[in-house]
Scaffold this active site. Structure first.
Site, mmCIF file in Angstrom:
data_model
loop_
_atom_site.group_PDB
_atom_site.id
_atom_site.type_symbol
_atom_site.label_atom_id
_atom_site.label_comp_id
_atom_site.label_asym_id
_atom_site.label_seq_id
_atom_site.Cartn_x
_atom_site.Cartn_y
_atom_site.Cartn_z
ATOM 1 N N HIS A 84 0.866 -1.199 0.000
ATOM 2 C CA HIS A 84 0.000 0.000 0.000
ATOM 3 C C HIS A 84 0.888 1.229 0.000
ATOM 4 O O HIS A 84 1.068 1.888 1.032
ATOM 5 C CB HIS A 84 -0.910 -0.002 1.232
ATOM 6 C CG HIS A 84 -1.911 -1.101 1.244
ATOM 7 N ND1 HIS A 84 -3.190 -0.946 0.757
ATOM 8 C CD2 HIS A 84 -1.814 -2.400 1.650
ATOM 9 C CE1 HIS A 84 -3.848 -2.095 0.877
ATOM 10 N NE2 HIS A 84 -3.033 -2.991 1.416
ATOM 11 N N LYS A 87 -0.547 4.599 1.352
ATOM 12 C CA LYS A 87 -0.763 4.773 2.792
ATOM 13 C C LYS A 87 0.552 4.920 3.563
ATOM 14 O O LYS A 87 0.566 5.407 4.694
ATOM 15 C CB LYS A 87 -1.490 3.563 3.379
ATOM 16 C CG LYS A 87 -2.919 3.360 2.932
ATOM 17 C CD LYS A 87 -3.558 2.220 3.740
ATOM 18 C CE LYS A 87 -5.038 2.059 3.420
ATOM 19 N NZ LYS A 87 -5.305 1.307 2.199
ATOM 20 N N HIS A 234 -8.899 -7.941 -1.343
ATOM 21 C CA HIS A 234 -8.605 -8.062 0.095
ATOM 22 C C HIS A 234 -9.751 -8.881 0.695
ATOM 23 O O HIS A 234 -10.906 -8.465 0.601
ATOM 24 C CB HIS A 234 -8.590 -6.690 0.763
ATOM 25 C CG HIS A 234 -7.297 -5.969 0.659
ATOM 26 N ND1 HIS A 234 -6.774 -5.540 -0.519
ATOM 27 C CD2 HIS A 234 -6.411 -5.602 1.627
ATOM 28 C CE1 HIS A 234 -5.624 -4.921 -0.290
ATOM 29 N NE2 HIS A 234 -5.372 -4.944 0.994
ATOM 30 N N GLU A 237 -10.338 -10.220 6.189
ATOM 31 C CA GLU A 237 -9.253 -9.843 7.106
ATOM 32 C C GLU A 237 -9.843 -9.693 8.506
ATOM 33 O O GLU A 237 -9.990 -8.595 9.036
ATOM 34 C CB GLU A 237 -8.596 -8.540 6.614
ATOM 35 C CG GLU A 237 -7.272 -8.247 7.306
ATOM 36 C CD GLU A 237 -6.576 -7.007 6.753
ATOM 37 O OE1 GLU A 237 -7.023 -6.486 5.707
ATOM 38 O OE2 GLU A 237 -5.585 -6.577 7.364
ATOM 39 N N ASN A 335 1.258 -3.281 4.611
ATOM 40 C CA ASN A 335 1.416 -1.874 4.992
ATOM 41 C C ASN A 335 2.774 -1.590 5.630
ATOM 42 O O ASN A 335 3.402 -2.482 6.192
ATOM 43 C CB ASN A 335 0.309 -1.497 5.973
ATOM 44 C CG ASN A 335 -1.066 -1.668 5.353
ATOM 45 O OD1 ASN A 335 -1.529 -2.787 5.187
ATOM 46 N ND2 ASN A 335 -1.689 -0.582 4.988
HETATM 47 ZN ZN ZN Z 1 -3.466 -4.918 2.022
#
Ligand code: ZN
Length: 441
Positions: A84, A87, A234, A237, A335
């Site tokens: 990502h 981010k 995704h 999760e 991330n």
């Molecule tokens: Zn991810």
């Protein structure tokens, strides 16, 4: 400038002798391997390419200069299939307040609304790319938050960076939004237009259990089929075993007779299914041709976190079972220094080391290095992830002679070769981003 431990001949043609290479990452003739699955080889390199791979010591010293690696492990440059970049590194201005998944979602959403200008996104993405390159990454797939006005900001910046990084890191991007948003035709139109204009024939979203999940998946699969896109999701999760959107994706792929590639990330709750449910879902995943990437560092950070209670599980999907069933399996960074994961440096050697510990990849065959190399290269459809005659001499050289030496230290002294030349491995300084974090150095 630092180029790591290796002292290489300054010549267009040279030999690297006495390397250990994972057999699972070696193209070409069968070589004998040791108990660690490592083959001992010499590499001939000319004009930036590997021209020959031979058993160590087989060839007599020739006219070209040589450097002995003294039995150290060499890996190809690696492939990070789930990141990502948009981010990354917002932690100093937007830390996760409690380390939970909702805390991450809400904090990132607020930071995006407040701060994600083109300049902000570009500076942080470029910082991350320089970091990954210095560690030895050859290709990456990033997800890009694709909601409202952010679509028109992040995608053009991404496309510029992809062009700037050609020849160093091959980049791909997949749009990220919730499955609920897929039900909004105007949103889907905007996302598909951005992918067509700036993207890589890739579409995807976050899947979770909503009553309209089949409808949302039908919209995505139809859009992918109409446009010739691959898909990246995704998935589940969460530690809620009622989350079975992975099975819905497999059913949708079979229902649509989808022929593109599908990559599913996370799939945490698969590991919490009853054995018969897990087996059924894995069989469908295999039949649908879905590949799965586990994100062990991020899962370990977010999953099973409750204040005052010690976590009881590691948060990772049933990766061994998926692999045993013949599903292509991978691990990746996810991330870095944002509310979904406070740490991380886009270093796949770290991901393989920590993945080995968290997922207990050791004691289960010697070919797990494929999970950050050959397998993601195949799934992403990029070159690399293997050591092959004729391929660019893109290598990570280490002093470690076996897996325990490799994984016990961070390999901070590694040498990274790109087209036969050692690159500068100096990591960018966090202080570069201080002006974006409202922080004086
Ligand atoms: Zn991810």
């Amino acid at each position: 400038m630092t180029t790591g431990f290796a002292r290489l001949p300054d010549a267009p043609a040279f030999r690297l002798t006495d390397l250990r290479v994972p057999l699972c990452l070696l193209e070409g003739d069968d070589m004998p391997a040791d108990g660690n699955g490592l083959a001992r080889v010499d590499l001939a390199i000319a004009d930036g390419r590997i021209t020959a791979i031979e058993p160590a010591g087989a060839a007599s010293a020739g006219a070209v200069p040589a450097a002995s690696l003294d039995g150290g492990i060499a890996l190809p440059r690696l492939v990070d299939c789930h990141t990502h970049l948009d981010k990354g590194h917002i932690w100093p201005r937007s830390p996760n307040p409690d380390g939970t998944f909702p805390g991450a979602l809400n904090t990132v959403g607020a930071d995006r609304e407040a701060n994600w200008s083109a300049q902000d996104v570009r500076a942080r993405m470029d910082f991350s790319l320089r970091t990954a390159f210095a560690h030895g990454t050859a290709a990456m797939r990033t997800h890009l938050d694709s909601l409202g006005e952010q679509i028109g900001i992040s995608w053009p910046v991404y496309a510029e960076l992809r062009a700037e990084w050609i020849g160093r890191i091959a980049l791909q991007a997949s749009p990220l939004f919730g499955a609920t948003e897929a039900l909004d035709p105007a949103h889907m139109q905007a996302v598909i237009a951005a992918v067509k204009a700036h993207g890589d024939r890739l579409l995807g979203c976050v899947t979770y259990m909503i009553p309209e999940l089949d409808q949302a998946l039908d919209i995505l699969f139809r859009a992918a089929i109409e446009n010739g896109f691959d898909l990246d999701f995704h998935v589940d999760e969460t530690n809620d075993p009622a989350a079975r959107s992975l099975e819905y994706i497999a059913d949708a792929a079979l229902r649509h007779r989808f022929e593109g590639k599908i990559l599913c990330g996370h799939c945490c709750s698969l590991a919490l299914q009853a054995p018969e449910d897990e087996a059924r879902i894995i069989a469908k995943v295999r039949e649908a041709g879905i590949a799965v990437v586990s994100l062990p560092l991020c899962n370990m950070y977010l999953q099973d976190r409750q204040t005052g209670r010690t976590p009881r599980w590691r948060g990772v999907t049933a990766l061994h079972e998926l692999k045993a069933a013949g599903v292509p399996v991978m691990i990746a960074s996810d991330n870095t220094r944002d509310p979904f994961y406070a740490y991380g440096d886009l270093d796949l050697v770290e991901v393989l080391r920590e993945g080995t510990r968290i997922l207990q990849l050791d004691h289960s065959g010697p070919d797990w290095a494929k999970a950050v190399a050959r397998t993601p290269a195949e799934v992403l459809g990029v070159d690399g992830g293997v050591i092959a005659a004729g391929a660019p001499a893109d290598l990570i050289l280490t002093r470690a002679r076996d897996w325990t030496e490799l994984f016990s230290r961070p390999q901070a002294d590694r040498t990274v070769l790109v087209s036969g030349k050692a690159i500068d491995r100096t990591l960018p300084d966090y202080r570069e981003l201080d002006h974006l974090m409202g922080r004086a150095s």
